[in-house]
Design a protein around this motif. Sequence first.
Motif, short mmCIF file in Angstrom:
data_model
loop_
_atom_site.label_atom_id
_atom_site.label_comp_id
_atom_site.label_asym_id
_atom_site.label_seq_id
_atom_site.Cartn_x
_atom_site.Cartn_y
_atom_site.Cartn_z
N SER A 95 0.88 -1.17 0.00
CA SER A 95 0.00 0.00 0.00
C SER A 95 0.92 1.22 0.00
CB SER A 95 -0.86 0.00 1.26
OG SER A 95 -0.01 0.15 2.39
N GLN A 96 0.40 2.37 -0.40
CA GLN A 96 1.25 3.57 -0.47
C GLN A 96 1.94 3.83 0.88
OE1 GLN A 96 1.69 5.52 -3.45
NE2 GLN A 96 3.39 6.28 -2.23
N ALA A 97 1.21 3.67 2.00
CA ALA A 97 1.77 3.96 3.32
C ALA A 97 2.95 3.02 3.61
CB ALA A 97 0.70 3.81 4.39
N ASP A 98 2.77 1.72 3.36
CA ASP A 98 3.85 0.76 3.62
C ASP A 98 5.04 1.02 2.70
OD1 ASP A 98 2.34 -0.44 5.51
OD2 ASP A 98 1.73 -2.16 4.28
N TYR A 99 4.72 1.42 1.46
CA TYR A 99 5.79 1.71 0.50
C TYR A 99 6.63 2.88 0.99
CZ TYR A 99 8.17 3.24 -3.72
OH TYR A 99 9.13 3.63 -4.61
N ASP A 100 5.95 3.93 1.49
CA ASP A 100 6.67 5.11 1.98
C ASP A 100 7.59 4.73 3.14
OD1 ASP A 100 5.44 6.62 0.07
OD2 ASP A 100 3.86 7.35 1.40
N ILE A 101 7.12 3.85 4.03
CA ILE A 101 7.94 3.41 5.17
C ILE A 101 9.18 2.69 4.65
CG2 ILE A 101 8.02 1.83 7.16
CD1 ILE A 101 4.98 2.43 7.50
N TRP A 102 8.98 1.80 3.67
CA TRP A 102 10.12 1.06 3.09
C TRP A 102 11.13 2.01 2.46
CZ3 TRP A 102 11.52 0.81 -2.16
CH2 TRP A 102 12.56 -0.09 -2.45
N LEU A 103 10.57 2.98 1.69
CA LEU A 103 11.43 3.92 0.96
C LEU A 103 12.30 4.74 1.92
CD1 LEU A 103 11.91 4.69 -1.99
CD2 LEU A 103 10.25 6.55 -1.70
N GLN A 104 11.71 5.12 3.04
CA GLN A 104 12.45 5.89 4.07
C GLN A 104 13.70 5.17 4.53
OE1 GLN A 104 11.87 8.89 5.81
NE2 GLN A 104 10.58 9.28 4.03
N LYS A 105 13.63 3.84 4.56
CA LYS A 105 14.73 3.04 5.13
C LYS A 105 15.85 2.78 4.13
CE LYS A 105 11.68 0.26 7.97
NZ LYS A 105 11.08 -1.04 7.76
N GLN A 106 15.61 3.10 2.86
CA GLN A 106 16.62 2.76 1.85
C GLN A 106 17.76 3.77 1.83
OE1 GLN A 106 16.24 -0.29 0.60
NE2 GLN A 106 14.49 -0.17 1.97
N LYS A 107 18.92 3.29 1.35
CA LYS A 107 20.12 4.13 1.35
C LYS A 107 20.40 4.67 -0.07
CE LYS A 107 22.20 3.23 5.55
NZ LYS A 107 20.97 2.85 6.21
N THR A 108 20.94 5.87 -0.10
CA THR A 108 21.30 6.46 -1.40
C THR A 108 22.71 6.02 -1.77
OG1 THR A 108 22.26 8.42 -0.44
CG2 THR A 108 19.91 8.51 -0.92
N PHE A 109 23.05 6.27 -3.01
CA PHE A 109 24.40 5.94 -3.51
C PHE A 109 25.45 6.66 -2.66
CE2 PHE A 109 27.71 7.04 -6.90
CZ PHE A 109 28.32 5.79 -6.83
N ALA A 110 25.23 7.96 -2.37
CA ALA A 110 26.20 8.73 -1.57
C ALA A 110 26.34 8.14 -0.17
CB ALA A 110 25.75 10.18 -1.50
N GLN A 111 25.20 7.77 0.45
CA GLN A 111 25.25 7.20 1.82
C GLN A 111 26.00 5.87 1.82
OE1 GLN A 111 21.05 7.11 2.48
NE2 GLN A 111 21.05 8.91 3.82
N LEU A 112 25.71 5.03 0.83
CA LEU A 112 26.37 3.72 0.79
C LEU A 112 27.88 3.89 0.58
CD1 LEU A 112 23.85 1.66 -1.33
CD2 LEU A 112 24.52 1.19 1.02
N LYS A 113 28.23 4.85 -0.27
CA LYS A 113 29.64 5.08 -0.59
C LYS A 113 30.39 5.58 0.64
CE LYS A 113 31.98 6.66 -4.70
NZ LYS A 113 32.79 5.51 -4.84
N SER A 114 29.77 6.55 1.36
CA SER A 114 30.49 7.09 2.53
C SER A 114 30.54 6.03 3.62
CB SER A 114 29.85 8.39 3.02
OG SER A 114 28.56 8.13 3.48
N ALA A 115 29.48 5.22 3.74
CA ALA A 115 29.50 4.14 4.74
C ALA A 115 30.63 3.17 4.43
CB ALA A 115 28.16 3.41 4.76
N ARG A 116 30.77 2.85 3.13
CA ARG A 116 31.82 1.90 2.73
C ARG A 116 33.20 2.50 2.97
NH1 ARG A 116 28.57 -0.85 -1.55
NH2 ARG A 116 28.00 -2.73 -0.45
N ASN A 117 33.35 3.82 2.63
CA ASN A 117 34.65 4.47 2.85
C ASN A 117 34.97 4.47 4.34
OD1 ASN A 117 34.96 4.93 0.19
ND2 ASN A 117 34.28 7.07 0.22
N GLY A 118 33.94 4.76 5.17
CA GLY A 118 34.12 4.76 6.63
C GLY A 118 34.62 3.41 7.10
#
Length: 277
Positions: free
Chosen positions: A244-267
């Motif tokens: 449902s749109q509400a559940d989808y929005d919750i899932w989307l909130q938890k996903q990581k962006t390319f920049a976040q994944l890259k800095s996490a990996r560099n860290g």
Amino acid sequence: MVVALVLVLLAVGSVLFHLLSPWWFTPIASNWSYIDATVGITFLITGFVFSAVVLFMAYCIFRYRHVEGRKAAFEPDSKRLESWLGAVTAGGVAAMLAPGLFVWYQFVTVPAGAAEFEVVGQQWQWNFRLPGEHGKLGKTDPQFVSSDNPLGLNPDDPAGRDNILVIGDDLHLPVGKPAKMLLRSVDVIHDFWVPEFRAKMDLMPGLETHFWFTPTRTGTFTIVCAGFCGVGHPQMRGSVVVDSQADYDIWLQKQKTFAQLKSARNGEGMTRQAAAR
Ligand SMILES: [Cu+2]
């Protein structure tokens, strides 16, 4: 006589098996009922031709069976019969192909406002990319593919930084919203297929293919790779979760962006280096 009877039973049995068989398409979960209708038309035409040919054979075997003293007439060709059969065959073939062309045209003509989801095939898992806040998918190139950039995003393209990456995990889609699926492969030819969506298309290295569909009910649906892609091919499965749109929005909130994944990996890399020192 026995052969004629066997042929009649074969024709009747095949039609009955088709009508009464419990094995049929899995219940549909997208807008592509046209595809089912097209397959139905093909079954109708091929079923009719199959029955007609087999029953005609049975009739001939019975009608022209051996009778003492009966002689066969020699008729090498018949212009009338040939043109008649040619026209009927051409009509039948056109009736099977034409609906497919109409459906195909709709399948690749994306409606305005469809949300983009990129599917990236890799030996042997499914990865996904969604545009981020700025709504654009950044450029990619196979030369950028590495262990910390598995989808090969161009690190210099600012449009790619906010892109959401889903690596080897489930893809979520909101129910009732048209989704444009962009397909790409980083190695060999794969084929994205979710039977419930009736949608299926090859992922080609060096090309981007696309189709669209609207998920019509919530649930978890299995993605199977339908293009033989190496020893891990049978294990290349994934899931599309229609929310449902509400559940989808919750899932989307938890996903990581390319920049976040890259800095996490560099860290991670830096802490590992520090630990080594
Ligand atoms: Cu595959």
